[in-house]
Motif scaffolding. Structure first.
Motif, PDB file in Angstrom:
ATOM      1  N   GLU A  25       0.810  -1.219   0.000  1.00  0.00           N
ATOM      2  CA  GLU A  25       0.000   0.000   0.000  1.00  0.00           C
ATOM      3  C   GLU A  25       0.845   1.272   0.000  1.00  0.00           C
ATOM      4  N   ALA A  26       2.165   1.146  -0.073  1.00  0.00           N
ATOM      5  CA  ALA A  26       3.032   2.330  -0.086  1.00  0.00           C
ATOM      6  C   ALA A  26       2.839   3.099  -1.388  1.00  0.00           C
ATOM      7  N   ARG A  27       2.910   4.411  -1.300  1.00  0.00           N
ATOM      8  CA  ARG A  27       2.720   5.251  -2.477  1.00  0.00           C
ATOM      9  C   ARG A  27       4.051   5.656  -3.097  1.00  0.00           C
ATOM     10  N   GLY A  28       4.998   6.058  -2.276  1.00  0.00           N
ATOM     11  CA  GLY A  28       6.255   6.531  -2.836  1.00  0.00           C
ATOM     12  C   GLY A  28       7.372   6.509  -1.813  1.00  0.00           C
ATOM     13  N   ALA A  72      -2.551   6.851   2.422  1.00  0.00           N
ATOM     14  CA  ALA A  72      -3.294   7.756   3.304  1.00  0.00           C
ATOM     15  C   ALA A  72      -2.502   9.018   3.627  1.00  0.00           C
ATOM     16  N   GLY A  73      -1.235   9.088   3.149  1.00  0.00           N
ATOM     17  CA  GLY A  73      -0.411  10.264   3.401  1.00  0.00           C
ATOM     18  C   GLY A  73       0.461  10.153   4.642  1.00  0.00           C
ATOM     19  N   ASN A  74       0.441   9.009   5.322  1.00  0.00           N
ATOM     20  CA  ASN A  74       1.303   8.799   6.491  1.00  0.00           C
ATOM     21  C   ASN A  74       2.732   8.565   6.023  1.00  0.00           C
ATOM     22  N   SER A  75       3.686   9.117   6.780  1.00  0.00           N
ATOM     23  CA  SER A  75       5.092   8.996   6.382  1.00  0.00           C
ATOM     24  C   SER A  75       5.924   8.360   7.480  1.00  0.00           C
ATOM     25  N   GLN A  76       6.980   7.684   7.046  1.00  0.00           N
ATOM     26  CA  GLN A  76       7.970   7.117   7.968  1.00  0.00           C
ATOM     27  C   GLN A  76       9.342   7.339   7.345  1.00  0.00           C
ATOM     28  N   THR A  77      10.333   7.688   8.183  1.00  0.00           N
ATOM     29  CA  THR A  77      11.686   7.961   7.703  1.00  0.00           C
ATOM     30  C   THR A  77      12.639   6.883   8.193  1.00  0.00           C
ATOM     31  N   ALA A  78      13.510   6.429   7.315  1.00  0.00           N
ATOM     32  CA  ALA A  78      14.587   5.493   7.669  1.00  0.00           C
ATOM     33  C   ALA A  78      15.908   6.163   7.348  1.00  0.00           C
ATOM     34  N   ASN A  79      16.918   5.939   8.178  1.00  0.00           N
ATOM     35  CA  ASN A  79      18.250   6.525   7.976  1.00  0.00           C
ATOM     36  C   ASN A  79      19.296   5.425   7.944  1.00  0.00           C
ATOM     37  N   ARG A  80      20.334   5.668   7.164  1.00  0.00           N
ATOM     38  CA  ARG A  80      21.438   4.712   7.075  1.00  0.00           C
ATOM     39  C   ARG A  80      22.713   5.486   6.794  1.00  0.00           C
ATOM     40  N   GLY A  81      23.797   5.137   7.459  1.00  0.00           N
ATOM     41  CA  GLY A  81      25.088   5.768   7.202  1.00  0.00           C
ATOM     42  C   GLY A  81      25.760   5.149   5.994  1.00  0.00           C
ATOM     43  N   ILE A  82      26.377   5.980   5.173  1.00  0.00           N
ATOM     44  CA  ILE A  82      27.148   5.510   4.025  1.00  0.00           C
ATOM     45  C   ILE A  82      28.497   6.227   4.027  1.00  0.00           C
ATOM     46  N   VAL A  83      29.458   5.660   3.321  1.00  0.00           N
ATOM     47  CA  VAL A  83      30.775   6.276   3.167  1.00  0.00           C
ATOM     48  C   VAL A  83      31.084   6.359   1.682  1.00  0.00           C
ATOM     49  N   LYS A  84      31.455   7.548   1.227  1.00  0.00           N
ATOM     50  CA  LYS A  84      31.887   7.715  -0.161  1.00  0.00           C
ATOM     51  C   LYS A  84      33.415   7.786  -0.154  1.00  0.00           C
TER      52      LYS A  84
END
Length: 185
Positions: A25-28, A72-84
């Motif tokens: 059901e995720a939109r984007g 429904a417009g509800n949002s959730q944020t996920a974070n992850r560390g990366i190294v360039k």
């Protein structure tokens, strides 16, 4: 789950791929790193974004975040560390010296040694362009003993190729001469 792909969390180039699981059901999904914010749509429980441009961000540690929004417009944020990491490792052959000879006494145990910059990373050894063996860069040096009995006499090019954890490579080569034929008396 936010999962940047390419050497774990290490990136060596200007583009990376992001993969994330998502409910149907995720939109984007909008991943964000270094100001880039492409949008993806959930397909079969996965978001896949290829070619996320990270060329504008500097080498070093960064945070990648992704905002998932449902219908429904509800949002959730996920974070992850990366190294360039775009810095190529250094590698140099110290032994044998330029113009060295290999003979019947040392062709089965020929020493190759040098310096390298990324401790713990592999140094691959090539003889005449073909992979021969691999050793490890430890405390700024590498060394190995090569069995070159099957190689015919004549000039030989030995190459050491260092590969860092981000996939950056660099190489050094040395040409020697193999002469196992004793002189005629």
């Amino acid at each position: 789950r936010l999962d940047p792909r390419r050497g774990g969390n290490l990136f060596s180039a200007g583009a990376c791929r992001v993969r994330a699981t998502c409910p149907e059901e995720a939109r984007g999904l909008v991943p964000s790193v270094g100001g880039e914010k492409p949008t993806a749509t959930c397909l079969s429980g996965l978001f896949n974004i290829s070619g996320l441009d990270i060329s504008s961000i500097a080498d070093g540690s960064h945070s990648m975040s992704a905002v998932l929004t449902d219908v429904a417009g509800n949002s959730q944020t996920a974070n992850r560390g990366i190294v360039k990491d775009t810095v190529v490792p250094t590698v140099a052959i110290v032994t044998p010296a330029p113009g060295s000879y290999m003979n019947a006494n040392n062709e089965s145990a020929f020493s190759l040694a040098g310096t390298c910059s990324d401790s713990g990373s592999p140094v691959d050894i090539f003889v005449e362009g073909s992979f021969h063996s691999s050793t490890t860069c430890l405390a700024g040096t590498f060394s190995t003993v090569l069995n070159l009995v099957p190689i015919i006499d004549g000039p030989l090019t030995l190459m050491a190729q260092a590969v860092d954890s981000a996939g950056n490579t660099n190489s050094a080569s040395r040409t020697i001469t193999k002469d196992t034929v004793p002189p005629v008396a």
